[in-house]
Structures are given as structure tokens and as C-alpha cells.
Write an enzyme that holds these catalytic residues in place. Structure first.
Site, PDB file in Angstrom:
ATOM      1  N   ASP A  10       7.062  -0.363  -9.045  1.00 14.57           N
ATOM      2  CA  ASP A  10       6.533   0.100  -7.767  1.00 14.57           C
ATOM      3  C   ASP A  10       5.007  -0.006  -7.831  1.00 14.57           C
ATOM      4  O   ASP A  10       4.429  -0.209  -8.901  1.00 14.57           O
ATOM      5  CB  ASP A  10       6.960   1.551  -7.539  1.00 14.57           C
ATOM      6  CG  ASP A  10       6.265   2.175  -6.348  1.00 14.57           C
ATOM      7  OD1 ASP A  10       6.327   1.589  -5.257  1.00 14.57           O
ATOM      8  OD2 ASP A  10       5.632   3.236  -6.520  1.00 14.57           O
ATOM      9  N   ALA A  12       2.058   2.015  -5.397  1.00 19.58           N
ATOM     10  CA  ALA A  12       1.321   3.279  -5.264  1.00 19.58           C
ATOM     11  C   ALA A  12       2.044   4.424  -5.952  1.00 19.58           C
ATOM     12  O   ALA A  12       3.214   4.690  -5.690  1.00 19.58           O
ATOM     13  CB  ALA A  12       1.106   3.609  -3.787  1.00 19.58           C
ATOM     14  N   ALA A  44       5.281  15.345   3.962  1.00 20.81           N
ATOM     15  CA  ALA A  44       4.728  13.991   4.010  1.00 20.81           C
ATOM     16  C   ALA A  44       5.153  13.170   2.807  1.00 20.81           C
ATOM     17  O   ALA A  44       5.367  11.957   2.915  1.00 20.81           O
ATOM     18  CB  ALA A  44       3.205  14.054   4.089  1.00 20.81           C
ATOM     19  N   MET A  48       8.525   9.346   0.596  1.00 18.65           N
ATOM     20  CA  MET A  48       7.634   8.309   0.083  1.00 18.65           C
ATOM     21  C   MET A  48       8.423   7.226  -0.656  1.00 18.65           C
ATOM     22  O   MET A  48       9.374   7.516  -1.385  1.00 18.65           O
ATOM     23  CB  MET A  48       6.588   8.903  -0.854  1.00 18.65           C
ATOM     24  CG  MET A  48       5.345   8.043  -1.012  1.00 18.65           C
ATOM     25  SD  MET A  48       4.326   7.991   0.496  1.00 18.65           S
ATOM     26  CE  MET A  48       3.464   9.554   0.394  1.00 18.65           C
ATOM     27  N   LYS A  52       7.187   2.098   5.769  1.00 16.12           N
ATOM     28  CA  LYS A  52       6.401   3.164   6.369  1.00 16.12           C
ATOM     29  C   LYS A  52       6.873   3.582   7.766  1.00 16.12           C
ATOM     30  O   LYS A  52       6.771   4.761   8.114  1.00 16.12           O
ATOM     31  CB  LYS A  52       4.924   2.777   6.389  1.00 16.12           C
ATOM     32  CG  LYS A  52       4.334   2.514   5.004  1.00 16.12           C
ATOM     33  CD  LYS A  52       4.698   3.598   4.000  1.00 16.12           C
ATOM     34  CE  LYS A  52       4.270   3.274   2.593  1.00 16.12           C
ATOM     35  NZ  LYS A  52       4.911   4.143   1.587  1.00 16.12           N
ATOM     36  N   HIS A  55       9.569   5.865   7.107  1.00 15.17           N
ATOM     37  CA  HIS A  55       9.005   7.119   6.591  1.00 15.17           C
ATOM     38  C   HIS A  55       8.642   8.054   7.754  1.00 15.17           C
ATOM     39  O   HIS A  55       8.933   9.257   7.705  1.00 15.17           O
ATOM     40  CB  HIS A  55       7.754   6.780   5.761  1.00 15.17           C
ATOM     41  CG  HIS A  55       7.204   7.914   4.968  1.00 15.17           C
ATOM     42  ND1 HIS A  55       6.799   7.784   3.662  1.00 15.17           N
ATOM     43  CD2 HIS A  55       6.945   9.208   5.297  1.00 15.17           C
ATOM     44  CE1 HIS A  55       6.334   8.941   3.226  1.00 15.17           C
ATOM     45  NE2 HIS A  55       6.412   9.829   4.201  1.00 15.17           N
ATOM     46  N   ARG A 159      13.678   0.193   0.769  1.00 15.29           N
ATOM     47  CA  ARG A 159      14.348   1.207  -0.042  1.00 15.29           C
ATOM     48  C   ARG A 159      15.049   2.229   0.832  1.00 15.29           C
ATOM     49  O   ARG A 159      14.577   2.505   1.930  1.00 15.29           O
ATOM     50  CB  ARG A 159      13.306   1.944  -0.912  1.00 15.29           C
ATOM     51  CG  ARG A 159      12.590   1.059  -1.902  1.00 15.29           C
ATOM     52  CD  ARG A 159      11.405   1.814  -2.445  1.00 15.29           C
ATOM     53  NE  ARG A 159      10.652   0.988  -3.386  1.00 15.29           N
ATOM     54  CZ  ARG A 159       9.357   1.127  -3.620  1.00 15.29           C
ATOM     55  NH1 ARG A 159       8.655   2.042  -2.971  1.00 15.29           N
ATOM     56  NH2 ARG A 159       8.746   0.354  -4.484  1.00 15.29           N
ATOM     57  N   ASP A 185       8.000   6.003  -8.997  1.00 19.86           N
ATOM     58  CA  ASP A 185       7.549   7.392  -9.024  1.00 19.86           C
ATOM     59  C   ASP A 185       8.129   8.236  -7.894  1.00 19.86           C
ATOM     60  O   ASP A 185       7.775   9.404  -7.763  1.00 19.86           O
ATOM     61  CB  ASP A 185       6.022   7.440  -8.935  1.00 19.86           C
ATOM     62  CG  ASP A 185       5.509   7.040  -7.555  1.00 19.86           C
ATOM     63  OD1 ASP A 185       4.842   7.864  -6.905  1.00 19.86           O
ATOM     64  OD2 ASP A 185       5.787   5.915  -7.121  1.00 19.86           O
TER      65      ASP A 185
END
Length: 265
Positions: A10, A12, A44, A48, A52, A55, A159, A185
Site C-alpha cells: 500500500d 499512504a 474519517a 481508509m 476515495k 470512502h 478495495r 496499514d
């Protein structure tokens, strides 16, 4: 002898942008400025790793947030709201994205060590191709280079669907999921690896799930974060992670362990 030949990273929160702050700040601004809804850091951060725009929908679907939206606007949110918010999210993100491309400590040394073993490095992300047109060269200038990048806007879904992993395998000519480790992460990263049937590995330090800046983490002894690390580890294991590492520096030992497992049958 069976062995891992590809690691799919991944970006970020795993490879760059310690704590995954670039998208976090943009999401907080969009909800506060665009819709006058204050969301928490945890809200928020929870989705993740997703594409986006997905998201944003995931946050709007949270009961607390949807109730706030309904109270303000006397209706449920719709895709017009999402598209408007996403356009503003992109504006905020693009304005700051290049500032969040520094490799997380330990990443460069770890990758260099694993490359010596002949391992290829692919990558997946929740960012679009246009976003990665900023992140990838900025990270490369600081020493972080992968062999392949796949973004979710190229495929049927991002994802936790497995398509980005499979596209990396095709591009890098990796013939079996048994030879692949997905490292990430977020919970979405873990589920992406699980759904692709590859080895799924979570990393705690520097992660979105920890949600700390590097300065915050280093301001106290590492042992003082143990309870938070335990919570992150439990969330990742519950999502299906095969292994959860304290830091990216633990990855070579993890790869060696996986190779041993495969060769013991």
C-alpha cells in the site's frame, strides 16, 4: 523450494505519509466546509484504503453522520451530494498531496534488503491515477520506487475487492497467489489481501489505524503505545490478517517465516 517472489505494498500509511494524514485532512475539510458536518478522526479514518469516492459514501452511511445530514437538510444524502463532495475532496487533496510523500522510516532499507532476494514490488492504493501522478514521482525522488502500480479507477472496483492485486500479478508475471504478500496499514488493505487469497500482512507503526504523527509517536517511549498497538493488532487479525507486524522493519523476518511455512507444507 517455494518462496515469496512478490510483495504488494500500500502507499499512504504503509510506504509513505506516516500516519496517513493527506486524505484524513481532506475528508475533515470536505465534511466541515461543504456540508457543515463535523466528523471525528475515527470516522474519517475507518474506511481508509477504499477508493476515495467510496470512502465518502462509507462515512455518509455511518448512522451518526447520516442522522446529522438528515437533521440539517431534512432529507437523505444522494449521489449529487457525493459527487459534489468528491470534487471538493480532490481540490483539497491535490493542494497538499505532494507534502505527504516522504517514505516512512525503515521502508527504504527494508525494500533494499528484500530486493537483494529477488523479490518484486507491486503496489495498490485508494488514490486514483491522477493522484498517484503526484505521489509516485515525489516518492521516487525521495528513494521509494516500486516495480508496478495499480490504481482502482482502472478496474471494476477498488478495495476490498482483489482486482488490483491480480492486475499486479499479471503485470509482474507472478504465477501463483501463494507467492504474493500484500502489506498494508488499513482494514481495507487486509481484506484486499484476504479476498485475493494471498498472504495478508498488516503494519502497525506509521499506520492509519494508529493515527499518530511521527512526532507524536517519538515523543513517548514505544512501550507506552503498547495498548494502542494491541487494539490495532486485534482489529487487523479480526479482519483476516495472517500476520501483523510492529513495523515495516519486521517484514524480512516475516517473509522468511512464510517461506518456512510453505516448505513445511
Amino acid at each position: 523450494m517455494k518462496k515469496i517472489s512478490c510483495i504488494i505494498m500500500d502507499w499512504a500509511g504503509t510506504a509513505v505519509d506516516y500516519g496517513c494524514f493527506a486524505p484524513l485532512n481532506a475528508f475533515l475539510k470536505v465534511f466541515a466546509e461543504e456540508k457543515r458536518i463535523d466528523i471525528t478522526y475515527r470516522q474519517a479514518r475507518e474506511p481508509m484504503g477504499l477508493l476515495k469516492i467510496d470512502h465518502i459514501k462509507a462515512i455518509l452511511n455511518m448512522p451518526d453522520v447520516s442522522e446529522k445530514f438528515r437533521a440539517l437538510y431534512k432529507r437523505d444524502w444522494n449521489m449529487d451530494d457525493v459527487n459534489q463532495m468528491y470534487a471538493n475532496f480532490e481540490k483539497h487533496l491535490f493542494a497538499s498531496l505532494s507534502d505527504f510523500t516522504t517514505p516512512i522510516p525503515g521502508v527504504l532499507d527494508t525494500i533494499a534488503l528484500l530486493r537483494e532476494q529477488g523479490i518484486k514490488f507491486g503496489s495498490t492504493t485508494g488514490y486514483t491515477a491522477r493522484m498517484m501522478d503526484i505521489v509516485r514521482p515525489e516518492a521516487a525522488a525521495k528513494g521509494y520506487i516500486v516495480d508496478n502500480l495499480v490504481t482502482p479507477d482502472e478496474l471494476p472496483a477498488g478495495r476490498p475487492a482483489p482486482y488490483m492485486i491480480y492486475k499486479n500479478m499479471i503485470n509482474l508475471a507472478i504465477p501463483s497467489v501463494d507467492m504474493v504478500v500484500k502489506v498494508g496499514d488499513t482494514i481495507a488493505d487486509i481484506k484486499e489481501g484476504v479476498n485475493a487469497k494471498v498472504w495478508s500482512v498488516g503494519v502497525i507503526t506509521g499506520s492509519n489505524e494508529m493515527g499518530l504523527t511521527e512526532a507524536e509517536y517519538n515523543s513517548r517511549p514505544a512501550s507506552e503505545w503498547n495498548s494502542m498497538k494491541t487494539e490495532v493488532r486485534e482489529r487487523m487479525m479480526a479482519a483476516g490478517a495472517n500476520f501483523v507486524l510492529d513495523s515495516i522493519a519486521d517484514l524480512p523476518a516475516c517473509i522468511e517465516h512464510i517461506n518456512q511455512i510453505m516448505n513445511k507444507g
